[in-house]
Design a protein around this motif. Structure first.
Motif, PDB file in Angstrom:
ATOM      1  N   CYS A  98      -2.771  -1.231  -2.476  1.00  0.00           N
ATOM      2  CA  CYS A  98      -1.830  -2.286  -2.076  1.00  0.00           C
ATOM      3  C   CYS A  98      -0.424  -1.723  -1.895  1.00  0.00           C
ATOM      4  CB  CYS A  98      -1.817  -3.404  -3.105  1.00  0.00           C
ATOM      5  SG  CYS A  98      -3.314  -4.409  -3.128  1.00  0.00           S
ATOM      6  N   HIS A  99      -0.010  -0.851  -2.813  1.00  0.00           N
ATOM      7  CA  HIS A  99       1.319  -0.240  -2.705  1.00  0.00           C
ATOM      8  C   HIS A  99       1.418   0.596  -1.432  1.00  0.00           C
ATOM      9  CE1 HIS A  99       5.123   1.500  -3.861  1.00  0.00           C
ATOM     10  NE2 HIS A  99       4.602   2.704  -3.716  1.00  0.00           N
ATOM     11  N   HIS A 100       0.392   1.364  -1.157  1.00  0.00           N
ATOM     12  CA  HIS A 100       0.376   2.193   0.055  1.00  0.00           C
ATOM     13  C   HIS A 100       0.498   1.335   1.314  1.00  0.00           C
ATOM     14  CE1 HIS A 100      -0.689   5.357   2.851  1.00  0.00           C
ATOM     15  NE2 HIS A 100      -1.657   4.588   3.316  1.00  0.00           N
ATOM     16  N   LEU A 101      -0.189   0.207   1.333  1.00  0.00           N
ATOM     17  CA  LEU A 101      -0.158  -0.692   2.492  1.00  0.00           C
ATOM     18  C   LEU A 101       1.054  -1.626   2.479  1.00  0.00           C
ATOM     19  CD1 LEU A 101      -3.911  -1.738   2.580  1.00  0.00           C
ATOM     20  CD2 LEU A 101      -2.742  -0.157   4.141  1.00  0.00           C
ATOM     21  N   ASP A 102       1.773  -1.660   1.353  1.00  0.00           N
ATOM     22  CA  ASP A 102       2.881  -2.591   1.160  1.00  0.00           C
ATOM     23  C   ASP A 102       2.424  -4.026   1.382  1.00  0.00           C
ATOM     24  OD1 ASP A 102       5.474  -3.248   0.434  1.00  0.00           O
ATOM     25  OD2 ASP A 102       6.215  -3.179   2.497  1.00  0.00           O
ATOM     26  N   ASN A 103       1.234  -4.321   0.848  1.00  0.00           N
ATOM     27  CA  ASN A 103       0.648  -5.652   0.998  1.00  0.00           C
ATOM     28  C   ASN A 103      -0.221  -5.927  -0.228  1.00  0.00           C
ATOM     29  OD1 ASN A 103      -0.793  -7.950   1.645  1.00  0.00           O
ATOM     30  ND2 ASN A 103      -1.361  -7.263   3.690  1.00  0.00           N
ATOM     31  N   TRP A 104       0.223  -6.845  -1.084  1.00  0.00           N
ATOM     32  CA  TRP A 104      -0.495  -7.149  -2.321  1.00  0.00           C
ATOM     33  C   TRP A 104      -1.571  -8.187  -2.114  1.00  0.00           C
ATOM     34  CZ3 TRP A 104       0.048  -3.789  -6.042  1.00  0.00           C
ATOM     35  CH2 TRP A 104       1.193  -2.990  -6.041  1.00  0.00           C
ATOM     36  N   ASN A 105      -1.769  -8.656  -0.896  1.00  0.00           N
ATOM     37  CA  ASN A 105      -2.747  -9.714  -0.647  1.00  0.00           C
ATOM     38  C   ASN A 105      -3.762  -9.346   0.430  1.00  0.00           C
ATOM     39  OD1 ASN A 105      -1.581 -11.689  -2.468  1.00  0.00           O
ATOM     40  ND2 ASN A 105       0.140 -11.714  -1.049  1.00  0.00           N
ATOM     41  N   ASP A 106      -3.916  -8.072   0.729  1.00  0.00           N
ATOM     42  CA  ASP A 106      -4.843  -7.649   1.772  1.00  0.00           C
ATOM     43  C   ASP A 106      -6.279  -7.967   1.348  1.00  0.00           C
ATOM     44  OD1 ASP A 106      -6.751  -5.821   3.179  1.00  0.00           O
ATOM     45  OD2 ASP A 106      -4.906  -5.170   4.170  1.00  0.00           O
ATOM     46  N   PRO A 107      -6.982  -8.799   2.113  1.00  0.00           N
ATOM     47  CA  PRO A 107      -8.346  -9.186   1.703  1.00  0.00           C
ATOM     48  C   PRO A 107      -9.330  -8.023   1.711  1.00  0.00           C
ATOM     49  CG  PRO A 107      -7.854 -10.007   3.904  1.00  0.00           C
ATOM     50  CD  PRO A 107      -6.575  -9.432   3.360  1.00  0.00           C
ATOM     51  N   TYR A 108      -9.124  -7.010   2.559  1.00  0.00           N
ATOM     52  CA  TYR A 108     -10.040  -5.874   2.599  1.00  0.00           C
ATOM     53  C   TYR A 108      -9.884  -5.003   1.353  1.00  0.00           C
ATOM     54  CZ  TYR A 108     -10.817  -7.313   7.370  1.00  0.00           C
ATOM     55  OH  TYR A 108     -11.139  -8.054   8.474  1.00  0.00           O
ATOM     56  N   VAL A 109      -8.659  -4.855   0.886  1.00  0.00           N
ATOM     57  CA  VAL A 109      -8.433  -4.106  -0.350  1.00  0.00           C
ATOM     58  C   VAL A 109      -9.043  -4.872  -1.520  1.00  0.00           C
ATOM     59  CG1 VAL A 109      -6.704  -3.176  -1.931  1.00  0.00           C
ATOM     60  CG2 VAL A 109      -6.368  -2.972   0.536  1.00  0.00           C
ATOM     61  N   ARG A 110      -8.853  -6.177  -1.541  1.00  0.00           N
ATOM     62  CA  ARG A 110      -9.423  -7.014  -2.601  1.00  0.00           C
ATOM     63  C   ARG A 110     -10.947  -6.917  -2.605  1.00  0.00           C
ATOM     64  NH1 ARG A 110     -11.689  -9.555  -6.069  1.00  0.00           N
ATOM     65  NH2 ARG A 110     -10.948 -11.385  -7.120  1.00  0.00           N
ATOM     66  N   GLU A 111     -11.539  -6.944  -1.416  1.00  0.00           N
ATOM     67  CA  GLU A 111     -12.997  -6.839  -1.316  1.00  0.00           C
ATOM     68  C   GLU A 111     -13.477  -5.484  -1.820  1.00  0.00           C
ATOM     69  OE1 GLU A 111     -16.407  -6.710   2.151  1.00  0.00           O
ATOM     70  OE2 GLU A 111     -14.564  -7.812   2.548  1.00  0.00           O
ATOM     71  N   GLY A 112     -12.770  -4.425  -1.441  1.00  0.00           N
ATOM     72  CA  GLY A 112     -13.148  -3.088  -1.879  1.00  0.00           C
ATOM     73  C   GLY A 112     -12.994  -2.879  -3.375  1.00  0.00           C
ATOM     74  N   ALA A 113     -12.122  -3.667  -3.986  1.00  0.00           N
ATOM     75  CA  ALA A 113     -11.879  -3.550  -5.425  1.00  0.00           C
ATOM     76  C   ALA A 113     -12.640  -4.607  -6.223  1.00  0.00           C
ATOM     77  CB  ALA A 113     -10.382  -3.667  -5.690  1.00  0.00           C
ATOM     78  N   GLU A 114     -13.629  -5.216  -5.611  1.00  0.00           N
ATOM     79  CA  GLU A 114     -14.355  -6.314  -6.266  1.00  0.00           C
ATOM     80  C   GLU A 114     -14.896  -5.916  -7.640  1.00  0.00           C
ATOM     81  OE1 GLU A 114     -17.147 -10.003  -5.436  1.00  0.00           O
ATOM     82  OE2 GLU A 114     -15.888  -9.076  -3.940  1.00  0.00           O
TER      83      GLU A 114
END
Length: 114
Positions: free
Chosen positions: A54-70
């Motif tokens: 999230c820090h790298h993308l500067d986006n704490w709500n990215d659904p793809y990152v959330r899915e990958g971190a399930e």
């Protein structure tokens, strides 16, 4: 990086097709018992990967990152609800404090696994 910070080593497993191209990391104890290590520490380790992405993308709500971190969120969900935000905040703060080390690990992974 979070494992190192908490006195653990770690083993990385390369991404593969069976895991939808996702790699994973397994913490390992380096020596002796880990005094004071608890479920919150384990959740910080789990959430540090999510926080770094999230820090790298500067986006704490990215659904793809959330899915990958399930799987990591499953560890977080084992905590009482009032302890989840402080653990997530610890993971974020750790990533910010250790951002250079995160970059070193990421560069090594890219070199080894492409």
């Amino acid at each position: 990086m979070a494992c190192e910070h908490l006195g653990l080593g770690w083993i990385i497993y390369a991404p593969n097709h069976d895991e939808n191209f996702m790699g994973r990391t397994k913490p390992v104890r380096l020596a002796g018992p880990l005094i004071g290590f608890n479920l919150e520490d384990a959740a910080v380790i789990a959430m540090a990967g999510w926080a770094a992405e999230c820090h790298h993308l500067d986006n704490w709500n990215d659904p793809y990152v959330r899915e990958g971190a399930e799987h990591d969120f499953i560890v977080l969900d084992e905590l009482d609800e009032r302890r989840r935000d402080p653990v997530t905040d610890r993971a974020k703060e750790l990533v910010l404090a250790e951002w250079q080390r995160v970059g070193e690990i990421a560069a090594d992974m890219l070199e080894r696994f492409g």
